[in-house]
Design an enzyme around this catalytic site. Structure first.
Site, mmCIF file in Angstrom:
data_model
loop_
_atom_site.group_PDB
_atom_site.id
_atom_site.type_symbol
_atom_site.label_atom_id
_atom_site.label_comp_id
_atom_site.label_asym_id
_atom_site.label_seq_id
_atom_site.Cartn_x
_atom_site.Cartn_y
_atom_site.Cartn_z
ATOM 1 N N GLU A 9 0.588 -1.290 0.045
ATOM 2 C CA GLU A 9 -0.016 0.342 -0.439
ATOM 3 C C GLU A 9 0.997 1.035 0.193
ATOM 4 O OE1 GLU A 9 -3.873 -0.637 2.404
ATOM 5 O OE2 GLU A 9 -2.403 -1.568 3.326
ATOM 6 N N ASP A 83 -2.252 -4.460 4.031
ATOM 7 C CA ASP A 83 -2.693 -4.738 4.553
ATOM 8 C C ASP A 83 -3.244 -5.946 5.163
ATOM 9 O OD1 ASP A 83 -0.538 -2.642 5.605
ATOM 10 O OD2 ASP A 83 -2.390 -1.326 6.229
ATOM 11 N N ASP A 85 -5.921 -6.569 6.842
ATOM 12 C CA ASP A 85 -7.782 -7.035 7.311
ATOM 13 C C ASP A 85 -8.440 -6.908 5.588
ATOM 14 O OD1 ASP A 85 -6.518 -4.146 5.575
ATOM 15 O OD2 ASP A 85 -7.091 -3.281 8.059
ATOM 16 N N GLU A 87 -9.607 -3.755 4.559
ATOM 17 C CA GLU A 87 -9.961 -2.749 3.582
ATOM 18 C C GLU A 87 -8.121 -3.807 2.954
ATOM 19 O OE1 GLU A 87 -11.036 0.064 2.945
ATOM 20 O OE2 GLU A 87 -12.614 -0.939 4.544
ATOM 21 N N TYR A 320 0.924 -5.568 13.430
ATOM 22 C CA TYR A 320 0.133 -4.784 12.509
ATOM 23 C C TYR A 320 -0.959 -3.935 14.456
ATOM 24 C CZ TYR A 320 -3.366 -3.148 9.511
ATOM 25 O OH TYR A 320 -4.595 -2.468 8.253
ATOM 26 N N ARG A 322 -3.967 -2.297 14.075
ATOM 27 C CA ARG A 322 -5.224 -2.350 13.614
ATOM 28 C C ARG A 322 -5.625 -3.487 13.953
ATOM 29 N NH1 ARG A 322 -3.871 0.713 9.251
ATOM 30 N NH2 ARG A 322 -4.464 3.086 9.138
ATOM 31 N N HIS A 366 -5.214 -11.665 13.780
ATOM 32 C CA HIS A 366 -4.195 -10.875 14.048
ATOM 33 C C HIS A 366 -3.753 -11.002 15.720
ATOM 34 C CE1 HIS A 366 -5.111 -8.796 9.847
ATOM 35 N NE2 HIS A 366 -5.985 -7.692 10.815
#
Length: 927
Positions: A9, A83, A85, A87, A320, A322, A366
């Protein structure tokens, strides 16, 4: 030889991963999402209820997509590594859509994820490459469609009923509702009076302690404090209801015999808490470091993506960021336990690793947020980190290591004191002494020690003084960022990855303001919330919003179809949308009579709604247009004209006869008879008569409905803004479309191109009256706030339109008028004629009231550049900056007058010398 293409990203992440993979891989960045719904259309199929989204390449990402397609066509393999997740999975899916035609073989497109950016984790991820997880993509797509349905179908309602430019959000509106409802609780709060008593006692000479009153004759002293949300009665313990009762108790205490009723000693343990989840990190960063959520996530992002650590190169320092899981890998636990044993010894190490149980509904994709390598202690890498990176990393590192340590142990002593007079009055004090610091050796907190003198049961005590204090209950506190994140997490509203955007959005939309670190709803925020909650009670219910989050988790797990979720949502939403379209109150047309009186005419004021919220307007104001009466027409048919006038507006009205285009004294009339007399009289001396309604244009802002932006602490709350991506302090810049906030790393390698447009300020500071009088009408001048900053104007506006300007002592070269200092929308200074638009003279260079010595001009220009400050003749076309000619404009003819006068009057401006911190000496200190 072809290479493998890896797409992440951000450029910072690409740089770190490239180091680990070597020369056989090309690592590129997509710079976030490359595809999204179109902006000018809802982009969701609703007719057949398929809810299929129409995805397009995001505007501005065309060149990035084109570059990635060219690289993918030449690559052996393409690894999609955004990432880990929802998104990130959606970005990977969108990349696959764009790159599959180039690659042609689906088996060459693989998805890789890593929870930490370390060499071991990155290489392991490529050994476990997989297909894109469609369930994760569906979950993200469902959230995006939900938000689009709400935003694009409710926002037009708000434009129609309240004001253009407003918007609604599925989750943000619920968060705003919590803030507005808390404000309502504060406004409706009725304080309860109560009294407390404390006694200063002496068990032995030189030893004192203070005990708090708790009860009488075994009954606890308490005061009723209303009902809680469940209707259960609440009490204030250790309190008395009023001053009379307190005074009588104090009188008895002064005559009482004081002694120790009991002494109880016990050991108390304080256990460590688990490593950070996203919400706990945001809350602790706010409370311990003073970071807002945006800053916390930006700094954490940079720590996750990688920081240059000396000879080790770029290293991802944390996992990570989040997550709502407290799970930690066995390798990481072993690292933490080894560190504790080596640095602190066996007494600090539990017999077996501590396993922390997460929330029942937590996503466990995660690990918790932890350091990737415990060996990178905060102090060992401090020199490579910025201040905010060091402070946040230090907190994350200490939290994780301390989570695998022994509890802290305290000796707690509770002393019960009896004061016997007419009754037995009870007091208590608690002391605590730390016996073993345990995990607090790493997780530093303030000292909890409260040391008490040695006492025994039945021991007599001397009374040194009794203090009674009147108190009142306080309303519930306003939410700050930490407490708002906490309540969102507790109620299941949103997910860890959304908290920062929720908080940013409600501020960017001017629905809330931050005053002294607390969220205060603006008037527009309160009005919008009231309308949405009233007309969409189901959709914007916190419980329903939380239930939707659970259903999104089910879509991610593959146990619920995303279209089923959307169908269930849209059934409720469509019904409420139809009702709201018909029944939502039209705030634009709202008018409420008030007890306020007009300052100009004494009529009642009406509360109305305008562009910037509610305001007071005089009830005598009329929009009716005046009626022109010709004297000849009046003489022919006065009755017809009276009827025409009374059909246009009602009494009272004024009659104005005009002579030579100047009206004489206006005559106020209250009836048809008075109107006929006045017009007949005016027609004798004037050919033109104007009849108009009596109208008062007085208005004033309703400051009571808006947060007090002049309150102490508000200016101090103009806190720094931090980049969402890297955490650095954003800087204010000017662009073609006005000012905006930009990351200072915009031109770095790799760049951080985060920007944020500045929204218009809805909440204005109230004008300040000055002692200076208006030179035109004599009324006081006011210091106001406008789009271009502060300015001074007449309080008699709109009748008097005087605005105080900074004038130069140079007459306008074109018309002889005044030259004023002005500013463009971008904030640039220029000098223009005050008679604009009749006179269009303007100059970017300051004019000086001094004639050219060569006689070619009545004024000079003050030119400042890197060489110094010069006085230049305006006809010195070679010595002045060249004018930019617009495309297609005709060439200007050669000047008729030329002059070479140019005189240097000052040297170049001083170059600022950067302050360099010497070893062992702070910047600005005196050696």
């Amino acid at each position: 030889m072809a290479k493998s293409l890896v797409i992440v990203e951000s450029p910072a992440k690409a740089k770190t991963i490239n180091k680990y993979l070597g020369n056989d891989y090309i690592v590129e960045a997509s710079l976030g999402h490359i595809m999204d719904l179109p902006k000018n259309d809802i982009g969701v199929e609703l007719l057949k209820r398929t809810f299929e989204p129409t995805l397009i390449v995001s505007p501005g990402k065309e060149k990035i997509v084109e570059r990635l397609q060219k690289l993918a066509a030449k690559a052996d393999m393409v690894y999609l590594a955004p990432d880990p997740d929802r998104e990130g999975e959606a970005i990977a899916a969108h990349l696959a859509i764009q790159l599959l035609p180039m690659v042609k073989d689906k088996s060459k497109l693989r998805r890789v994820t890593f929870n930490e950016i370390t060499q071991k984790a990155v290489k392991a991820a490529f050994l476990q490459a997989r297909d894109v997880d469609e369930n994760l993509v569906d979950a993200q797509q469902t959230r995006r469609v939900l938000d689009r349905l709400v935003g694009y179908q409710i926002s037009p309602l708000l434009w129609d009923k309240v004001r253009r430019g407003l918007s609604a959000g599925r989750v943000q509106t619920v968060a705003l509702r919590l803030i507005v409802e808390r404000e309502s609780e504060i406004n409706a709060f009725v304080p309860v009076e109560y009294w407390t008593i404390s006694a200063n006692l002496e068990p032995a000479p030189g030893q004192t302690f203070t005990a708090k009153f708790t009860g009488i004759d075994g009954e606890p002293a308490r005061v009723s404090n209303g009902l809680d949300k469940d209707g259960k009665e609440q009490f204030l313990s250790g309190a008395l209801p009023n001053g009379d009762i307190t005074a009588s108790v104090v009188a008895q205490l002064n005559q009482a015999r004081w002694s120790v009723a009991s002494v109880e000693r016990k050991e108390r343990k304080r256990n460590p808490t688990g490593p950070y989840t996203t919400s706990k990190l945001q809350q602790d960063a706010s409370g311990r470091l003073g970071f807002n959520v945006r800053r916390t996530m930006g700094v954490a992002q940079r720590l996750y993506e990688g920081v240059e650590i000396g000879a080790d190169g770029t290293v991802g320092l944390i996992t990570y960021m989040r997550t709502d899981s407290t799970r930690v890998s066995e390798d990481a636990i072993t690292e933490a336990r080894d560190y504790v044993q080596k640095e602190l010894g066996n007494p600090y190490l539990p017999a077996k690793p501590i396993d922390y149980k997460g929330k029942k509904d937590a996503q466990d994709a995660h690990e918790a947020i932890r350091p990737t390598h415990v060996e990178y202690t905060p102090d060992s890498i401090k020199q490579y980190l910025s201040e905010e990176q060091y402070r946040l990393y230090d907190m994350i590192w200490r939290k994780f290591v301390s989570s695998q340590m022994m509890p802290a142990v305290f000796d707690q002593t509770v002393v019960e004191v009896a004061a016997k007079a007419d009754r037995s009055y009870e007091f208590r004090i608690t002391g605590s002494i730390q016996k073993f610091d345990g995990f607090l050796a790493i997780w530093q907190t303030a000292s909890e020690d409260t040391i008490l003198p040695e006492m025994t049961n039945g021991q007599s005590l001397s009374i040194l003084g009794i203090d009674s204090e009147q108190k009142a209950t306080e309303p519930p506190p306003r939410y700050n960022e930490a407490s708002l994140v906490k309540v969102l997490e507790e109620q299941g509203i949103g997910r860890p990855s959304t908290y920062a955007s929720i908080i940013n959005t409600i501020q960017d939309r001017d629905y809330v303001k931050k005053i002294q670190g607390k969220f205060v709803p603006t008037e527009i925020g309160t009005v919008v919330t009231g309308l949405l909650v009233k007309n969409f009670p189901y959709i914007f219910n916190p419980q329903y919003t939380a239930r939707l989050e659970g259903e999104l988790d089910s879509v991610e797990e593959g146990t619920e179809r995303w279209t089923d979720l959307l169908n269930g949502f849209y059934d409720h939403f469509e019904k409420e949308l139809v009702v709201a379209s018909d029944e939502m109150e039209d705030v634009k047309r709202r008018e409420e009579r008030t007890d306020e009186i007009c300052d100009k005419c004494g009529s009642p004021l009406i509360l109305k709604w305008g562009k910037f919220g509610s305001f007071y307007a005089c009830s005598s104001f009329s929009k009716a247009k005046p009626v022109s009466v010709a004297a000849s027409s009046w003489k022919k048919d006065p009755k017809a004209i009276v009827k025409k006038i009374t059909n246009s507006f009602s009494y009272p009205m004024t009659v104005k006869p005009f002579v030579s285009d100047i009206h004489e004294h206006a005559i106020r009339v209250e009836s048809a008879k008075e109107l006929s007399v006045a017009v007949t009289d005016a027609a004798k001396r004037s050919k033109k008569i104007i009849v108009e309604p009596v109208s008062c244009d007085f208005t004033k802002e309703n400051f009571a409905a808006k947060p007090d932006l002049t309150a102490p602490g508000h200016d101090a709350e103009a806190e720094e803004e931090f980049c969402d991506n890297c955490g650095r302090v954003m800087v204010l810049k000017n662009g073609p479309w006005g000012p905006f906030m930009s990351c200072p790393g915009y031109s770095d390698d790799p760049p951080c191109k985060t920007i944020r447009k500045l929204t218009q300020k809805v909440q204005q500071k109230p004008p300040v009256e000055l002692e200076e009088a208006c030179p035109k009408c004599g009324k006081p001048l006011l210091l106001r706030n406008g789009s271009y900053g502060e300015f001074i104007s007449c309080s008699g506006y709109p009748k008097c339109k005087y605005v105080k300007q900074e004038l130069l002592e140079v007459p306008c070269p074109k018309c002889g008028g005044d030259i004023a200092v002005r500013k463009t929308k971008r904030g640039d200074t220029f000098y223009g004629c005050t008679k604009y638009p009749k006179c269009d003279f303007a100059s970017n260079i300051k004019l000086v009231n001094e004639p050219c010595p060569r006689g070619n001009s009545t004024y000079l220009l003050e030119l400042v550049n890197a060489e110094g400050t010069f006085l230049v003749c305006p006809h010195n076309h070679e010595g002045l900056p060249k004018k930019r000619v617009k495309k297609g404009a005709p060439e200007e003819p050669a000047p008729e007058i030329t002059c070479d006068y140019k005189k240097k009057i000052a040297g170049p401006p001083p170059i600022p010398i950067p302050m360099v911190e010497a070893p062992g000496q702070a910047v600005g200190s005196v050696a």
